[in-house]
Design an enzyme around this catalytic site. Structure first.
Site, PDB file in Angstrom:
ATOM      1  N   ASP A   1     -18.890 -44.350 126.036  1.00 48.99           N
ATOM      2  CA  ASP A   1     -20.304 -44.100 126.309  1.00 48.99           C
ATOM      3  C   ASP A   1     -20.640 -42.622 126.195  1.00 48.99           C
ATOM      4  O   ASP A   1     -19.898 -41.760 126.661  1.00 48.99           O
ATOM      5  CB  ASP A   1     -20.647 -44.601 127.720  1.00 48.99           C
ATOM      6  CG  ASP A   1     -22.109 -44.406 128.042  1.00 48.99           C
ATOM      7  OD1 ASP A   1     -22.932 -45.143 127.480  1.00 48.99           O
ATOM      8  OD2 ASP A   1     -22.423 -43.492 128.832  1.00 48.99           O
TER       9      ASP A   1
ATOM     10  N   GLU B   1     -20.101 -45.255 121.166  1.00 48.27           N
ATOM     11  CA  GLU B   1     -21.516 -45.425 121.467  1.00 48.27           C
ATOM     12  C   GLU B   1     -22.207 -44.138 121.045  1.00 48.27           C
ATOM     13  O   GLU B   1     -22.460 -43.239 121.846  1.00 48.27           O
ATOM     14  CB  GLU B   1     -21.715 -45.702 122.966  1.00 48.27           C
ATOM     15  CG  GLU B   1     -23.131 -46.140 123.329  1.00 48.27           C
ATOM     16  CD  GLU B   1     -24.018 -45.007 123.803  1.00 48.27           C
ATOM     17  OE1 GLU B   1     -25.242 -45.099 123.630  1.00 48.27           O
ATOM     18  OE2 GLU B   1     -23.483 -44.028 124.363  1.00 48.27           O
TER      19      GLU B   1
END
Length: 677
Positions: free
Chosen positions: A313, A355
Site C-alpha cells: 500500500d 498499489e
C-alpha cells in the site's frame, strides 16, 4: 553474495543438510539482487544491514511451517501460478463480509463455488482506535483487529483457504504507521533511534520547502503534508551518563548507565512530522536501514502466518526527495526489489502486488525495467483500464480507451495486471491531457464531464454517485459509488423501469467481461457479483460519515446471495449468472494467460472496442459494444485477425466470417478464437 565463510556459517545454522542446501541455493539465486539494490540505497551501510537481514531470514526460514515450505516448492515448479486463467480474485472487508475471521471461514465454499482463487481481505491488522483511514493507519503489524479475532484465527483461515486452492492476500502499509504505533510513541518519548524512523522537523522551514512541490492527497479533510505535534521538538543534549556505582564486595555489579535505553527530552517547542495522508498517519523514513529491516521481519512473519500475496500500500510515496512530488522515486523500486529478493529466499510462494495508482510511464517501473525487469512487484493495478471503462460507458465512445491502452509499454512476461470494475477506493479521473488530445478531446473538459455524469447531474445520465474530495484549485472531483449504482441499476429500480434495469444489467456484465478477458487477475469487489447498490447508511456511523467512500462498502447481503441463484430472473440473479458464466469461460480459455498482452486494434466504429491477444495456440479477438444500440460490424474486420471462422468462447458458437457482417446487441461482448486450419 555467497562466499566460503558464508557457506560455512550457513552449514552451521542448519541441522538438516537439505534445508541448508535449499537456503543456500536460493541465496545464491537472489542474493545479488538483494545486495545490489540495498547498496544503491544505503551505500556503505549495506554490509552491516546484510548481516542483520541474514539473521532475520534464517530465523524466518527455520520458523516456516512444513505445509508452507511445501507450497514454496510447488510454486517454484509453477512460477506462473498468478498468471493462470483460472486465477480470479475477490476483495472484501472481513467484518462487512462475515463479521469475524472465523465467520469468513464459514463462507469459503461460497468463494470456491464462485471460482475464486485469490482472496484479498482489506486492512485487518490492528489499527488505531477511532478514525483510521479504513484500516490503513496500522498501530500493530503483528496483531489483528480485536473485533475480528486473533493471529491464530488468521493462520487458521489461511490454511482453510489453501486447502481450497485460494491464496490469502493482505495489505502491507509501507509508507506510514499510525501515530499510536509503538515506533511513533517511542519517537514522541524522545528515543533518538525511533525519531530516525520518521521525518521530523523542529520548525516549518523544512516542511515549507518540501510543500512547494507536493500535491495534497485529501485536500478536503487533510490539507497539507505535515502535522504539528507538541511532543516533537529539538532533542536536548544528552546528559553525561552517571558513573556506575562500584559493587560491594561479594555483590553483583549493577548495569551501567549506558545499558539503559536512550530517551531524551525535547525543548518543549513541539515539531512537525511528515503526514502525507492524514494527521494520524506518520510517514516512515526509508532512508534509515532500520526501517527496511523492520519491514522485512514483518513480511516474513506474516508470510509464515499464511499470507501469500502482499498488497504494497502507498508504495509510490515511500521515498522523499526535495523538489519533487515525492512519488515514484528510483529508490522505491530498489527497495521493492530488495524486499522481493529477500522474500524469495525464505518464502518463494509469496508474491508482491504494487498499489501504485500512477501514470503508465511510471507504473511500468513497479513491474521492472532494464536490470529490474520482472524483479520488482509480481503484480500491479491497471487503474487506467478501470477509469477508461467508465469513461467509455458514459461517452459511448472507445477511442480514448484505445489510445490510452496503446500508450502502455509492454510489461515483463512474468508479471500480471490486477484489473477491476470497482474497488474500495474512489474513482479519480486519471486521464492525461495527451491521451485526451489524441482522441480529439479536452482533458479538463472530459474529466469535468465524467464527474458530472457519475455524480448524477449531467442531463440524461444513468449514474448515481457522490463527489469525493473536490479540489477547487484544480477542479478535480473524484467519485464514490458501487458499480451497480454507477451503471444505472439504482436509478432504474427507483423508477421501476424494467427496460432501464435490463440495460444496467447488461452494462455490468460488459464491464466484467472486459476485466475477465483482459489478461491478468480480475478482482471482484465484494457484492458486485450481486449488483449491490449504494449504502447511504454510512453517514450514520460517526467514523465513516466524513468519508463518503463508505457508500460503496456495503455489508454483504447473504440473503440476497442465496436468492440470486434461486431467483435467476432478478437483477442480482442475472448479474450473478452472467458473471459465473464469464468466470467459467475464462478458466476454459488458455489464451487468457497473463504472459500475453491485450492490445487494442483499429475499430471501424467508435462504439466498439477490439482487443487482440497473440497466444501460441492462436489469435484471440475480443469485441465489446459500449453502447445501448445494436452495432453491425463488417466481417472482414474480424477476418483479418481470425481467418474465415471463429468460435465465441462466451456463447460456444461458431461464426462464419465469410459472411458480410456480424451484429452485437446492446452492451454485447464476443471472445473470438480463430479455428485451426
Amino acid at each position: 553474495m555467497p562466499n566460503p565463510d558464508l557457506s560455512a556459517r550457513l552449514r552451521s545454522a542448519f541441522d538438516d543438510d537439505r534445508d541448508a542446501a535449499t537456503f543456500s541455493l536460493r541465496l545464491e539465486r537472489h542474493g545479488d539482487d538483494l545486495e545490489r539494490s540495498l547498496r544503491a540505497v544505503y551505500g556503505e551501510r549495506t554490509p552491516a544491514l546484510v548481516e542483520r537481514l541474514l539473521e532475520i531470514m534464517l530465523h524466518a526460514f527455520h520458523a516456516r511451517p512444513a505445509d508452507l515450505k511445501r507450497l514454496d516448492e510447488a510454486r517454484l515448479l509453477r512460477p506462473d501460478w498468478l498468471q493462470a486463467p483460472e486465477m480470479v480474485g475477490y476483495v472484501a472487508y472481513a467484518d462487512r463480509f462475515a463479521g469475524t475471521l472465523r465467520g469468513v471461514g464459514e463462507h469459503l465454499d461460497y468463494l470456491s463455488d464462485l471460482g475464486v482463487r485469490y482472496f484479498h481481505l482489506m486492512p485487518l491488522l490492528k489499527p488505531r482506535e477511532g478514525e483510521n483511514d479504513g484500516g490503513y493507519a496500522v498501530a500493530d503489524y503483528r496483531a489483528v483487529r480485536p473485533d475480528l479475532g486473533s493471529m491464530d484465527d488468521l493462520s487458521a483461515l489461511a490454511q482453510g483457504l489453501r486447502g481450497r486452492g485460494i491464496s490469502l492476500v493482505l495489505d502491507l502499509v509501507l509508507n506510514h504507521v499510525a501515530s499510536e504505533h509503538d515506533w511513533a510513541a517511542r519517537a514522541r518519548a524522545g528515543e533518538e533511534k525511533y525519531r530516525d524512523y520518521f521525518h521530523i522537523f523542529p520548525d516549518r522551514a523544512g516542511p515549507d520547502t518540501y510543500e512547494r512541490a507536493l500535491p495534497e492527497v485529501f485536500p478536503d479533510f487533510a490539507p497539507g503534508n505535515f502535522t504539528f505535534d507538541p511532543a516533537l521538538g529539538r532533542l536536548l543534549d544528552a546528559p553525561a551518563p552517571a558513573e556506575a556505582p562500584k559493587p560491594k564486595k561479594g555483590g553483583r555489579k549493577k548495569a551501567a548507565a549506558a545499558e539503559v535505553p536512550a530517551a531524551r527530552q525535547t525543548d518543549g517547542a513541539g515539531g512537525w512530522v511528515w503526514t502525507t495522508f492524514n494527521t494520524y498517519q506518520w510517514d516512515l523514513n526509508w532512508a534509515n536501514p532500520d526501517v527496511f529491516a523492520e519491514f522485512l521481519d514483518i513480511i516474513l512473519y506474516l508470510a509464515n502466518r499464511g499470507v501469500e500475496v502482499f498488497r504494497l500500500d502507498a508504495i509510490a510515496f515511500i521515498w522523499k526527495r526535495l523538489g519533487t512530488d515525492c512519488q515514484n522515486q528510483p529508490e522505491v523500486h530498489e527497495l521493492t526489489r530488495a524486499l522481493r529478493a529477500a522474500a524469495r529466499i525464505v518464502a518463494p510462494a509469496v508474491a508482491f502486488k504494487a498499489e501504485a495508482i500512477v501514470a503508465p510511464h511510471d507504473l511500468i517501473h513497479y513491474l521492472g525495467t532494464r536490470d529490474h525487469h520482472g524483479k520488482v512487484s509480481d503484480m500491479a493495478y491497471h487503474n487506467s483500464l478501470m477509469v477508461q471503462l467508465w469513461s467509455s460507458l458514459a461517452s459511448r465512445d472507445t477511442r480514448l480507451m484505445q489510445g490510452a491502452l496503446l500508450a502502455f509499454p509492454p510489461k515483463p512476461t512474468n508479471t500480471t495486471w490486477g484489473m477491476y470494475v470497482r474497488c474500495h477506493d474512489d474513482i479519480g479521473w486519471a486521464i492525461s491531457d495527451a491521451d485526451a488530445a489524441r482522441a480529439g478531446l479536452s482533458g479538463p473538459g472530459h474529466r469535468h464531464f465524467l464527474s458530472d455524469f457519475y455524480s448524477g447531474i449531467f442531463p440524461g445520465t444513468f449514474a448515481r454517485g457522490l463527489v469525493f474530495q473536490y479540489n477547487p484549485a484544480t477542479g478535480d472531483r473524484r467519485i464514490s459509488g458501487t458499480a451497480a449504482s454507477l451503471a444505472g441499476l439504482e436509478q432504474a429500480q427507483v423508477l421501476g423501469d424494467e427496460a432501464l434495469t435490463e440495460l444496467a444489467v447488461r452494462r455490468l456484465i460488459l464491464l466484467h467481461a472486459v476485466t475477465l478477458g483482459f489478461g491478468g487477475v480480475p478482482l471482484l469487489y465484494m457484492g458486485d457479483e450481486l449488483a449491490l447498490l449504494n449504502d447511504y447508511a454510512f453517514a450514520d456511523v460517526p467514523e465513516h460519515a466524513p468519508d463518503n467512500r463508505w457508500v460503496h462498502r456495503p455489508r454483504m447481503d447473504w440473503a440476497l446471495a442465496a436468492a440470486a441463484q434461486a431467483q435467476p430472473g432478478t437483477p442480482a440473479g442475472r448479474v450473478n449468472a452472467g458473471l459465473r458464466a464469464l468466470i467459467r469461460a475464462r478458466a476454459a480459455t488458455p489464451h487468457l494467460h497473463a504472459s500475453i498482452e491485450s492490445r487494442p486494434v483499429p475499430s471501424p466504429d467508435p462504439r466498439l472496442l477490439l482487443l487482440r491477444r497473440d497466444h501460441p495456440l492462436g489469435v484471440m479477438l475480443q469485441v465489446y459494444n459500449f453502447s445501448e444500440e445494436r452495432v453491425t460490424l463488417p466481417a472482414y474486420v474480424l477476418r483479418e485477425h481470425l481467418g474465415t471462422a471463429a468460435t465465441d468462447q462466451l456463447g460456444d458458437r461458431t461464426f462464419d466470417l465469410g459472411r458480410p457482417s456480424v451484429t452485437l446487441g446492446a452492451y454485447g461482448a464476443l471472445w473470438l478464437v480463430g479455428q485451426p486450419e
